[in-house]
Design a protein around this motif. Structure first.
Motif: not given
Length: 217
Positions: A55-68, A85-93
């Motif tokens: 599941y294509p996951t651009p970096g902007k979609m995969g990266i997490n916020r640095i704020n807690n 960050a997460g890659l291969d981020k299909a919904p509910n997977s």
């Protein structure tokens, strides 16, 4: 991606974990964030080309916020000590998660504390065809890469609808179905790090595919 500079930035951030310091160094933060996103984009392109069903996951979609999230964890510092960050981020997977931090670096995946419906689906799959799952997690190369399933709380007794004598009762009592591959900073800084990430992704793939099938079928 210059991970050495990223480690140095994160170290300085943890010594000065406040908004004033971050505001004064926000330009550097955005530079590292953009570099990390570009690195993720490169991995994403390789994985999308190599693996059918990725599941294509651009970096902007995969990266997490640095704020807690201080609303739910008010005692945590304002900023995290890692880029995640997460890659291969299909919904509910099942996740494929990348964590690069000053105290911990790892590649992880699966379901961590999934919702009740998802957890029930996984347990039903194990009840129906647990042998396939056991074969995946007992594979020699899988164990060498991840060891056991990620340690988390377990039910004391069998989940509702299952017997304590079930052949896979130890798995059915899990609340999480996830694995983690810990890495040293030396590994992250190695010139072959990208290849290592791809190798771990491939080793984890049958595990994640089993879980994804369990929650979608």
């Amino acid at each position: 991606m210059n991970f050495e500079n990223l480690f140095n930035f994160l170290t300085a951030l943890q010594k000065n974990n406040n908004k004033e310091w971050m505001d004064a160094h926000r330009k550097h933060y955005h530079q590292f964030r953009n570099d990390f996103i570009a690195w993720l984009d490169g991995l994403d392109a390789v994985l999308a080309e190599k693996y059918k069903g990725y599941y294509p996951t651009p970096g902007k979609m995969g990266i997490n916020r640095i704020n807690n999230n201080l609303m739910f964890h008010p005692n945590k510092p304002i900023y995290k000590d890692h880029f995640g960050a997460g890659l291969d981020k299909a919904p509910n997977s099942a996740d494929f998660y990348i964590h690069i931090g000053i105290n911990e670096c790892m590649l992880a995946g699966g379901f961590w504390r999934p919702d009740h419906k998802t957890l029930c689906s996984i347990r039903e799959a194990i009840d129906y065809n647990g042998e396939e799952f056991v074969k995946v997690i007992n594979k020699k190369s899988f164990k060498e890469t991840f060891g056991e399933l990620y340690k988390d709380e377990k039910l004391i007794n069998a989940p509702k609808g299952f017997s304590n004598n079930h052949e896979h009762i130890d798995l059915l009592r899990n609340k999480s179905f996830a694995v983690a591959h810990e890495m040293s900073r030396k590994m992250v800084l190695a010139p072959y790090f990208d290849d290592h990430v791809l190798k771990v992704y491939e080793e984890m793939l049958p595990f994640r595919q089993y879980l994804n099938k369990a929650v979608t079928v």
